[in-house]
Structure formats: C-alpha cells, structure tokens
Design a protein around this motif. Structure first.
Motif, PDB file in Angstrom:
ATOM      1  N   GLN A 182       0.851  -1.216   0.000  1.00  0.00           N
ATOM      2  CA  GLN A 182       0.000   0.000   0.000  1.00  0.00           C
ATOM      3  C   GLN A 182       0.875   1.250   0.000  1.00  0.00           C
ATOM      4  O   GLN A 182       0.621   2.223  -0.708  1.00  0.00           O
ATOM      5  N   ILE A 183       1.913   1.210   0.844  1.00  0.00           N
ATOM      6  CA  ILE A 183       2.826   2.360   0.908  1.00  0.00           C
ATOM      7  C   ILE A 183       3.465   2.575  -0.456  1.00  0.00           C
ATOM      8  O   ILE A 183       3.493   3.692  -0.987  1.00  0.00           O
ATOM      9  N   ASP A 184       3.930   1.475  -1.073  1.00  0.00           N
ATOM     10  CA  ASP A 184       4.558   1.602  -2.395  1.00  0.00           C
ATOM     11  C   ASP A 184       3.588   2.221  -3.408  1.00  0.00           C
ATOM     12  O   ASP A 184       3.973   3.054  -4.222  1.00  0.00           O
ATOM     13  N   GLU A 185       2.338   1.814  -3.334  1.00  0.00           N
ATOM     14  CA  GLU A 185       1.324   2.326  -4.278  1.00  0.00           C
ATOM     15  C   GLU A 185       1.186   3.848  -4.125  1.00  0.00           C
ATOM     16  O   GLU A 185       1.171   4.590  -5.108  1.00  0.00           O
ATOM     17  N   SER A 186       1.147   4.308  -2.890  1.00  0.00           N
ATOM     18  CA  SER A 186       1.016   5.761  -2.670  1.00  0.00           C
ATOM     19  C   SER A 186       2.277   6.494  -3.097  1.00  0.00           C
ATOM     20  O   SER A 186       2.215   7.549  -3.730  1.00  0.00           O
ATOM     21  N   VAL A 187       3.433   5.914  -2.765  1.00  0.00           N
ATOM     22  CA  VAL A 187       4.703   6.564  -3.145  1.00  0.00           C
ATOM     23  C   VAL A 187       4.814   6.634  -4.671  1.00  0.00           C
ATOM     24  O   VAL A 187       5.219   7.654  -5.237  1.00  0.00           O
ATOM     25  N   ARG A 188       4.360   5.570  -5.331  1.00  0.00           N
ATOM     26  CA  ARG A 188       4.387   5.547  -6.797  1.00  0.00           C
ATOM     27  C   ARG A 188       3.545   6.715  -7.353  1.00  0.00           C
ATOM     28  O   ARG A 188       3.923   7.369  -8.314  1.00  0.00           O
ATOM     29  N   ARG A 189       2.388   6.954  -6.727  1.00  0.00           N
ATOM     30  CA  ARG A 189       1.511   8.043  -7.193  1.00  0.00           C
ATOM     31  C   ARG A 189       2.203   9.408  -7.028  1.00  0.00           C
ATOM     32  O   ARG A 189       2.026  10.306  -7.851  1.00  0.00           O
ATOM     33  N   VAL A 190       3.003   9.532  -5.974  1.00  0.00           N
ATOM     34  CA  VAL A 190       3.724  10.798  -5.751  1.00  0.00           C
ATOM     35  C   VAL A 190       4.874  10.921  -6.749  1.00  0.00           C
ATOM     36  O   VAL A 190       5.028  11.939  -7.422  1.00  0.00           O
ATOM     37  N   LEU A 191       5.674   9.848  -6.890  1.00  0.00           N
ATOM     38  CA  LEU A 191       6.835   9.899  -7.792  1.00  0.00           C
ATOM     39  C   LEU A 191       6.373  10.129  -9.235  1.00  0.00           C
ATOM     40  O   LEU A 191       7.011  10.859  -9.994  1.00  0.00           O
ATOM     41  N   ARG A 192       5.255   9.534  -9.582  1.00  0.00           N
ATOM     42  CA  ARG A 192       4.712   9.696 -10.943  1.00  0.00           C
ATOM     43  C   ARG A 192       4.530  11.175 -11.265  1.00  0.00           C
ATOM     44  O   ARG A 192       4.907  11.648 -12.342  1.00  0.00           O
ATOM     45  N   LEU A 193       4.004  11.937 -10.310  1.00  0.00           N
ATOM     46  CA  LEU A 193       3.790  13.368 -10.542  1.00  0.00           C
ATOM     47  C   LEU A 193       5.123  14.087 -10.739  1.00  0.00           C
ATOM     48  O   LEU A 193       5.252  14.973 -11.581  1.00  0.00           O
ATOM     49  N   LYS A 194       6.113  13.700  -9.987  1.00  0.00           N
ATOM     50  CA  LYS A 194       7.414  14.381 -10.084  1.00  0.00           C
ATOM     51  C   LYS A 194       8.069  14.105 -11.439  1.00  0.00           C
ATOM     52  O   LYS A 194       8.688  14.969 -12.042  1.00  0.00           O
ATOM     53  N   PHE A 195       7.838  12.898 -11.951  1.00  0.00           N
ATOM     54  CA  PHE A 195       8.351  12.599 -13.291  1.00  0.00           C
ATOM     55  C   PHE A 195       7.521  13.317 -14.357  1.00  0.00           C
ATOM     56  O   PHE A 195       8.046  13.859 -15.314  1.00  0.00           O
TER      57      PHE A 195
END
Ligand code: GLC
Length: 744
Positions: A345-358
């Motif tokens: 779950q944590i990875d899923e949320s972090v992925r959503r944040v990193l996606r925006l930065k990319f």
C-alpha cells in the motif's frame, strides 16, 4: 541550443545522474514515467518512502493552524518530506529544492504546492464571480494565466479548482467555487483543470491541479465552515460529486480530501468516498492529499482516539499524502509493524507521488520551475492584466436598471462616489489572492478619476465595511446632494468571505445599507455597485435603489472593468451562479429543489410557504439583465416521443429586441415529471452564450442526450426511466418558455 539527454543511472549508493543531453521537454509518457518511478522506488528505504507521503508548509504563509513539526530543513535532508506548500518565488523554491537535491541521500525533488485560486500575481475575479460569466473560455484562460505565473515563480501544483457545490451563502467558502449547480460547476471544473494542467505537464507553464475539497464540504450545516454534513447517497452523487467526476474525467492529477464529517465518517477517513468511488469506480490514478491537518483532526471529530488510529483510517481510506498533519511520519511504521497497512500500500502511494514528479520533469531538472529571470519577465504581463479586465467585466451581473440609469454618460458633470469599496485596493483582490498585491489594483475611484477627471468625482468613503461608525455620513450626503449621479461602492471587505469566514447575517455589513438608503431618498440617478464574496440580502436596497450591479470581488483590474460596464463600453452579460435569497430565513434556497406534496405560495394556506416572506428568492439562479432585451420564441423539439435515446434536439429563436448589441446566456433546463424517486422541478442541462446585434435573431440548438435524463433511482442505480419530461429554455431559471416530450 545544445540539447542534453538525461539518463538516470541509479545505484544503491544513490542517484548518479549522468547528464549527456536533456530534451527540452522530458518524455513523460505514462509508461516511461511509471518505469522511472519504479526504478526510484526500488532504491528507497521505508523511511524515505514514508517521507514522500508527508507535506509541510513553509513558514512564510501559513494557511491553517500551525502544527508542531520537527526542524523543517533537517527533515528535508533526512528524506522525510515529499512536498512543501507556501514556499514562494523562483529564488526561495530553488534554495529549498537545493537542500533536497544536494543534501539528501536519494536526491528526490520536492513538489511545491500553493493556493492559486483566482490568479497568482495578476488577480482575477473570485471563482464565484468568474462563474457568473458562464464563460468556459474565460475560466480556462484565467487558470492558464494563473498557472503560467505560478510556474514561473517555482510552483508545481495548485490546490485548485475548488469544486464544492454550495447552496448556503452563509458559508464563506462559497466565494471559492462555482455556486449551486452541478452542471455549471462541472463545466467550469473541466475548464479550470485544463487551464492549469494544459496539454502536457512537461510544458514549463503548466502545473498540477487539485480537485477539492472531496467531498460534500459545501453542505456544511448552518453554513458554518468545517461543520457537519449529512446527506443521502443520491444527493451526494447527484449534487456534490458531479464536478469532482468532471475534474477527474478532465484529467486532474490530484484530489484533496475534505475536513467535514460526511454522514458520520469524516471525508478524510471515508473509504467509500476515496477508495471505493474515486480510486475504484472512477479509476483515478492520481494522488490524494489531505487538507491541512485533516487527518489528525479526525481525533476531535471523535472517530479516532489518537494519531495512530487517524493514520490507519486515512491511509486505508486512500489518502496518499498527509498535509501538515505529521501523522504518517510518526505513525506509519507502527501501522505497518502491526499489520494495519502493508508495504505494498505504501509503495502504491509513493508511486503516485513519484509519478507526478516525473510528469513535471523534476527528476530531469529539479530547478526547471525556479528561474528568477523567467519569473520577473512573466508576472503581471500587460496581456495578463488585459485578460483579468475582460474576465472581470464578464463576471458582473446587472441586477436592476430602472429608468435606464445605466449606462452612465461619460460627459456627466459630477459623480458622487461613496462607500468603503470605492478605493479599497486590498479588498479588490479578496481572499485566496495568492501573491497578488493591492498596490497593483486599479480601484474604481482611480479609474473614474482617470476617465472623468478628478474634479468631476466627489469622493467620500461615508462608512466602513463593518462597524457602526456613522461619522462619515454627513460628508457623503453632502457629496451626494451636489452630484448629478450617485455611485455607491459598498459590500463586504475582501476577507469577509473565504475559509473560516461564515456569516449568520448576510446583509450588507455595518451601517452601509443605512447610508445607501439615505442617499436613495435624494431621488437622483443612483447605482449601487456591490463587492461581495457571497449572495447578500438586498431586499431593501432593491426596493429603493434604481440600479444595482453585482461586481463580486473583481481583482487587479477592478476599476477599468467596472468603468467599461458603467459607461456602456461593455454591455453586462453575467448571470447568477447562485440564488440570492429574499431573506436569510429561506436558506437553504436553490433553484433545483423538489416540488413537495403541497407546493404553494404565501397566499395559500396548508401549502409549503412562510407567513412572512415569499418562497421565491429575490434573484433566482441564472438571473442577469443587459442594457438590451432579448425575446425567446419558437421552442421546437425534434421529436415528442423519444424512444431509442438518440439525442433529442431542442431549438429556439432568440431576438435582441433592444437598441444595443449584447450577449445572452441561453439556459436549458429539464424536468422529469415522475420518477422512482422525487425529481427536481428543474435541472440545468445546457447553456450557450450568443452575441446579438440590435434587432438580430439567432436560432440556438441544444442536444439532450441519455446522460442528461439519467439519475440515481430508488436502488441507487444510475439510468433513465420512461415517462414525461419538460424542457425549459430561457434567460434564467424562472423566466423560460417550455415544451414537453415523452421518453418511451
Ligand atoms: C486550507 C484549505 C485548503 C488549502 C490548504 C492549503 O486549510 O482548506 O483549501 O488548499 O489549506 O493552503
């Protein structure tokens, strides 16, 4: 220009960026972005992952109760911060970003967020005023300009558009949204998302948008901010969710969870709302940020006993990032250890944040938005100011114009300009005015003096916005007696609406109304120009003042926009996006109401009525006059029986029967006469703006599709039901011509 392609070579020791050639706009295709996000995720420790889900505010401008938090800069060095808000300017954002890039282990860039609600430096009308333009292009343009200025000043993300439907003008945040109607609110939500995010977030003038406050926040009981909301699922889905769904469909990349208790579960901890509807039913792939401290505030809500439980409820509901709550940072490891949440779950949320930065290209160049030269060349550009002036004059609503007081004649000999709003620069940019400054505002007084010559403008403040001081009355009355025409510039101070600015009494504040009525007794040509962030009770002034122009909070170009309309260079075309009650006792009052079993009026006993006031508002939703007049004729439907639900065509002739050209917003409403649940007496399902020369006739047509006839039935299932419908077309929600059809 030498191009450099950026190849991120990540090693376990951290990111070793070998810069060879970077494309001017990074490749931020979804597949590429997710691949990169996963490559960074694979390098992160648990602490660093949790850090990405944490957002702190800068010390410069706090927009909420200050939460306790560790030393800010050290938290960034320790990889404990994923995003900052209220860090402003190319220089300041570069300085803070530098700490993340040069002093943290993985050098993950921060995202900077800010409330760009109606402009960043060039301030546009408040969103409720802009909504009164019913002009989709204007809404998209103002968001585009707000994004361009904000992006030049280091911002990556705006916490806008606010898309909360509001039916209660006591609620101060009604100023931030698009009023009471889901259809108008949805069209404006789409426009603002497109304006902020543009066609590609790799474009340096675009920023992330944020649909807020998800959801139901505007339904606050008694109009008190942050207060309880309680509604049926049908009301939630048919009134409050549509603008959010429209924003999601328009591609908004973030949502913000709301403060309010929604049917017993605060929105920020409401799994049904976030996980089930937003992330599953609507398949939202973006990121959900809490509102300021709204995770930890579930403790006073009384649904959790401590931060540990608050973090559990919010994270499992689907909130990815904790704004200023300092909950995820302190509780997430324990929640993981206890099995309440999983690392997946944590990875899923972090992925959503990193996606925006990319998507923003921040990994390719973390400083691309922080360029002081571009900032100084971009802010307050003349073309932006011209757009702000155009948006403002299109936002004004002419409520009354007896004896054609307006437009004024530019050769008038003397004008008495009276009221606290006449020269109140700071109040013209209102609440949520970003980095706007009063010193850049052209007030009504300034512009009038420019156009007429200072000698012709007899100015007296007369009263303050909101106190009992009448010492200015004498000078004001003296000026009014001397002048040919009286302009009263009155209403609310700029900060009397907005967050935590609810009012139980929504009359024109202080002693202004008394002064207005005194001046009206002189029987001279008089216009009341109203500055307000919400509908006000105008019943008395409407009786005695011959002309009333609703100006809302017009922004940096207040004066020029108002004089364009007052002197007839622009024919007012605004329409109310929200009902103006006859009395505060009628609230909540809105046009798309149910019929009840005893629809009635003040005269009819044993019907739904008041003894002391009418059922009707003073000014209905969609109302607005022009310096010309329009006539509606020949309403024709393409069929009277609609069976296979192909779009029904509605056509109507509009004629400009007056002497000057004008723009009319033609409104289409539908009524479903019988349903498995009771249906509103009218629902806006279309509108279009037509510009007509004097005497000109145009035929306007609308398509009515199945979606427009659908609703949530008794079982909560979305769809249509056969039966009779009415179609209404007209100049506002009360003044229409009608026809009928049957859906087989
Ligand atoms: C405020 C507001 C929200 C805003 C946020 C950040 O409390 O509720 O609309 O975006 O904090 O300033």
């Amino acid at each position: 220009m030498k191009k450099i392609i950026f190849l991120a070579a990540m090693s376990i020791l951290g990111i070793t960026a070998c810069k060879t050639v970077v494309k001017e706009t990074p490749d931020n295709s979804e597949k590429e972005v997710m691949k990169k996000a996963d490559s960074v995720l694979a390098l992160m420790t648990l602490d660093e992952k949790i850090g990405q889900l944490n957002q702190f505010s800068g010390d410069g401008e706090l927009t909420g109760p200050v939460a306790l938090r560790p030393d800010l800069l050290q938290s960034i060095r320790d990889g404990k911060v994923g995003s900052m808000l209220n860090i402003n300017g190319a220089d300041y954002t570069r300085k803070i970003q530098k700490i993340a890039i040069e002093e943290s282990r993985l050098k993950i860039p921060l995202i900077f967020g800010y409330d760009v609600i109606h402009g960043y430096k060039t301030i546009f009308p408040i969103p409720l005023g802009e909504a009164a333009s019913w002009d989709i292009e204007v809404a998209e343009r103002s968001a585009r300009i707000g994004a361009t200025e904000a992006a030049a000043a280091g911002q990556h993300w705006t916490f806008a558009p606010m898309v909360d439907i509001a039916r209660d003008p006591r609620w101060g945040r009604i100023m931030e949204g698009s009023g009471e109607d889901p259809y108008l609110g949805s069209r404006l939500a789409e426009a603002r998302v497109k304006g902020f995010q543009g066609k590609n977030l790799a474009d340096i003038t675009t920023i992330l948008a944020c649909a807020k406050h998800y959801a139901g926040y505007g339904n606050a009981q008694a109009g008190r901010d942050y207060y309880t909301t309680d509604m049926s699922d049908n009301t939630l889905r048919e009134i409050y969710l549509p603008p959010f769904k429209a924003a999601a469909k328009a591609g908004v990349e973030t949502f913000m969870s709301a403060f309010n208790d929604l049917n017993g579960v605060p929105a920020t901890g409401n799994k049904y709302l976030i996980h089930d509807i937003l992330k599953t039913e609507w398949a939202f792939k973006g990121m959900v940020v809490s509102d300021w401290g709204s995770i930890s505030e579930m403790i006073p809500h009384g649904i959790v006993a401590n931060k540990y439980e608050a973090g559990d409820l919010a994270f499992n509901a689907g909130v990815d990032m904790d704004m200023e709550g300092n909950v995820y940072l302190t509780e997430m490891k324990n929640l993981l250890k206890d099995g309440n949440i999983t690392e997946a779950q944590i990875d899923e949320s972090v992925r959503r944040v990193l996606r925006l930065k990319f998507l923003l290209g921040l990994f390719e160049d973390p400083y691309r938005y922080s360029n002081t030269e571009r900032e100084s060349q971009t802010l307050l550009k003349p073309e932006f100011l011209a757009e702000a002036r155009d948006a403002a004059r299109k936002s004004f609503v002419l409520l009354k114009n007896e004896n054609q007081v307006l437009p004024l004649n530019i050769s008038v000999k003397s004008v008495a300009l009276i009221g606290p709003a006449a020269d109140a620069a700071d109040d013209m940019i209102g609440n949520w005015s970003g980095r706007g400054e009063g010193k850049h505002v052209i007030t009504l007084k300034k512009e009038l003096e420019t156009r007429l010559g200072a000698g012709k403008v007899l100015y007296a403040k007369g009263a303050n916005f909101n106190d009992s001081d009448k010492s200015g009355f004498a000078a004001a009355m003296a000026a009014a007696r001397r002048a040919d025409i009286i302009i009263a510039a009155c209403g609310e101070a700029g900060m009397m609406s907005g967050e935590s600015m609810s009012r139980a009494d929504i009359s024109i504040p202080g002693v202004q109304e008394e002064l207005i009525l005194e001046m009206a007794k002189l029987g001279k040509p008089m216009v009341l120009v109203l500055f307000n962030g919400r509908p006000l009770i105008l019943t008395k002034v409407n009786t005695f003042v011959p002309a009333i122009l609703e100006a809302w909070i017009p922004g940096t170009m207040t004066g020029p926009a108002l004089c364009d309309v007052l002197f007839g260079e622009y024919n007012p075309s605004g329409k109310l996006p929200v009902t103006f009650p006859y009395s505060v006792g009628q609230i909540p009052i809105y046009y798309n109401h149910k019929n009840s079993g005893r629809p009635g009026s003040q005269e009819q006993k044993f019907t739904s009525r008041y003894l002391d006031v009418p059922n009707d508002p003073l000014f209905p939703f969609g109302y607005g006059l022009s310096y010309t007049q329009f006539a509606y004729n020949n309403l024709i439907l393409s069929e009277s029986i609609v069976s296979d639900i192909h779009p029904l065509e509605v056509r109507v002739d509009i004629k400009n029967t007056g002497l000057v050209a004008g723009t009319e917003t033609v409104q289409l409403y539908i009524r479903d006469l019988v349903g498995s649940v009771t249906r509103p007496v009218k629902e806006l399902k279309g509108f279009t703006k037509v510009m007509l020369k004097a005497g000109e006739v145009q035929t306007v047509s609308f398509k009515v599709a199945k979606e427009d006839l659908s609703f949530y039935n008794r079982e909560g299932v979305w769809g249509t039901e056969p039966g009779k419908f009415k179609v209404f077309v007209g100049t506002n929600s009360q003044n229409t011509i009608e026809a009928g059809f049957e859906l087989k």
